[in-house]
Motif scaffolding. Sequence first.
Motif, PDB file in Angstrom:
ATOM      1  N   ALA A   1       0.846  -1.193   0.000  1.00  0.00           N
ATOM      2  CA  ALA A   1       0.000   0.000   0.000  1.00  0.00           C
ATOM      3  C   ALA A   1       0.881   1.243   0.000  1.00  0.00           C
ATOM      4  CB  ALA A   1      -0.908   0.001   1.226  1.00  0.00           C
ATOM      5  N   TYR A   2       0.534   2.209  -0.836  1.00  0.00           N
ATOM      6  CA  TYR A   2       1.296   3.452  -0.937  1.00  0.00           C
ATOM      7  C   TYR A   2       0.585   4.558  -0.178  1.00  0.00           C
ATOM      8  CZ  TYR A   2       3.650   7.517  -2.943  1.00  0.00           C
ATOM      9  OH  TYR A   2       4.352   8.689  -3.109  1.00  0.00           O
ATOM     10  N   ASP A   3       1.332   5.252   0.657  1.00  0.00           N
ATOM     11  CA  ASP A   3       0.795   6.383   1.407  1.00  0.00           C
ATOM     12  C   ASP A   3       1.296   7.675   0.761  1.00  0.00           C
ATOM     13  OD1 ASP A   3       0.122   8.396   3.171  1.00  0.00           O
ATOM     14  OD2 ASP A   3       0.686   7.271   4.969  1.00  0.00           O
TER      15      ASP A   3
ATOM     16  N   LEU B   1       0.919  10.651   1.590  1.00  0.00           N
ATOM     17  CA  LEU B   1       1.326  11.673   2.560  1.00  0.00           C
ATOM     18  C   LEU B   1       2.779  11.496   2.972  1.00  0.00           C
ATOM     19  CD1 LEU B   1      -1.847  11.848   4.847  1.00  0.00           C
ATOM     20  CD2 LEU B   1      -1.220  13.346   2.935  1.00  0.00           C
ATOM     21  N   THR B   2       3.195  10.251   3.149  1.00  0.00           N
ATOM     22  CA  THR B   2       4.583   9.988   3.559  1.00  0.00           C
ATOM     23  C   THR B   2       5.469   9.615   2.378  1.00  0.00           C
ATOM     24  OG1 THR B   2       4.153   7.632   3.958  1.00  0.00           O
ATOM     25  CG2 THR B   2       3.757   9.160   5.790  1.00  0.00           C
TER      26      THR B   2
ATOM     27  N   TRP C   1       5.849   3.012   1.051  1.00  0.00           N
ATOM     28  CA  TRP C   1       5.052   1.805   0.858  1.00  0.00           C
ATOM     29  C   TRP C   1       5.096   0.972   2.134  1.00  0.00           C
ATOM     30  CZ3 TRP C   1       2.473   0.422  -3.727  1.00  0.00           C
ATOM     31  CH2 TRP C   1       2.746   1.232  -4.832  1.00  0.00           C
ATOM     32  N   SER C   2       4.019   0.235   2.389  1.00  0.00           N
ATOM     33  CA  SER C   2       3.978  -0.662   3.534  1.00  0.00           C
ATOM     34  C   SER C   2       3.258  -1.943   3.143  1.00  0.00           C
ATOM     35  CB  SER C   2       3.264   0.006   4.721  1.00  0.00           C
ATOM     36  OG  SER C   2       1.927   0.346   4.368  1.00  0.00           O
TER      37      SER C   2
ATOM     38  N   THR D   1       0.481  -4.890   3.473  1.00  0.00           N
ATOM     39  CA  THR D   1      -0.938  -4.877   3.807  1.00  0.00           C
ATOM     40  C   THR D   1      -1.574  -6.201   3.401  1.00  0.00           C
ATOM     41  OG1 THR D   1      -3.068  -3.787   3.294  1.00  0.00           O
ATOM     42  CG2 THR D   1      -1.413  -3.789   1.568  1.00  0.00           C
TER      43      THR D   1
END
Length: 302
Positions: free
Chosen positions: A275-277, A279-280, A283-284, A286
Motif C-alpha cells: 500500500a502506498y501512502d 502523505l509519507t 510503501w507498507s 498490507t
Amino acid sequence: MFRRMFLRSLYRLQNVSRSSGVSIHSSVSSKHAVLAAFQPLIHNRLYATTQQPAASVSSLNQTELAKFAAIADSWWDAEGPFKPLHVMNPARLAFIRSTLCRHFGKDPSSARPFEGLKFVDVGCGGGILSEPLARMGASVTGIDAVDKNIKIARLHADLDPVASSIDYRCTTAENLVEEQMEFDAVIALEVIEHVADPAEFCKSLSALTVSNGATVISTINRSMRAYATAIVAAEYILHWLPKGTHEWSSFLTPEELVLILQRASISVEEMAGFAYDPLTGQWSLTDDIGVNFIAFGTKNSQ
C-alpha cells in the motif's frame, strides 16, 4: 464476467481462511482448499491448460528486454524511472527478511541474518535488491538478460566491498538450470509480468530451488484497480514509470500465480500486498492484494 468470477474466488478464499484460521497474509496450510477456491478463475488462462514443450524453453520477451535496456543507465537514479522500486524496496525487504528468517530459522533482528545461505536474484536489473541482500549476509547471484543492466550492477557493486562479492551474470534462469545450479532461495521481484511464458518461467525458478528451499515472487494483480493505478496513474498521470512499461493483459491474479507455482512444485505459504501512502511517500505491507502483491512459497520435497 471476470470481475464476478474474481469476487466469487475471493469469497471462497475468505471462507477457507475463516474455517482454517488462515489469513492471506499468513501461512497457507490448507493449500488444496485454496486451490479449489481459485479453480474457476485459473482455467480461463490459456497457459494453464496448454501443453508446454518438454525441452528447455526460453521465457524471454524481447520487447520487454528492449524497454529495460533503453533505461538501464537510470537504475541507481532514485528520482528516475526506477523510483517506484527504490521507494518500495524497504517494504519488499521487510517481507523477505520476515518470511525467509522464519523459514530458515534465522534471527530477523540480526544485521546479517542470511549468513550461509545462497540466493539468486532473477531479473536483478541494476542490483537494487541484490545489494541489500548481500549486506544481510547472503551469498548472492544476480542474473539479468540485459547486458547493460549487469554492467551497471557491477559498476555500482564495486563501490561497496560487501556488494562487490555479488556474482552478476548476463544470463537467464533457464541457462542456470542447464548448469544445474541450485539456491536456498530464488527471488524474482516485478519480473514475471514481463516474461513470455509465466508457467515455464516458474518451472525454471522451481528447478533452481533446493528441496524445501524458498521462492519469493512479486508482481501486479490483473484487476481493474491495478489498471487504474499501476498503468493509467503511474505511467500516464504521475509519470512514475515510462509509458508502456506494463501491459495489463500480462498481469497475473494471485490465484493464477498460486496454481502456476503449485504445478511447478512450489506451495505458496504467505502472501501480502503493498500500500502506498501519498502523505509519507512510503510503501507498507498490507492484506490488500488488489494491486501490487508478493508471495512466499517453498519447494516441495522430492
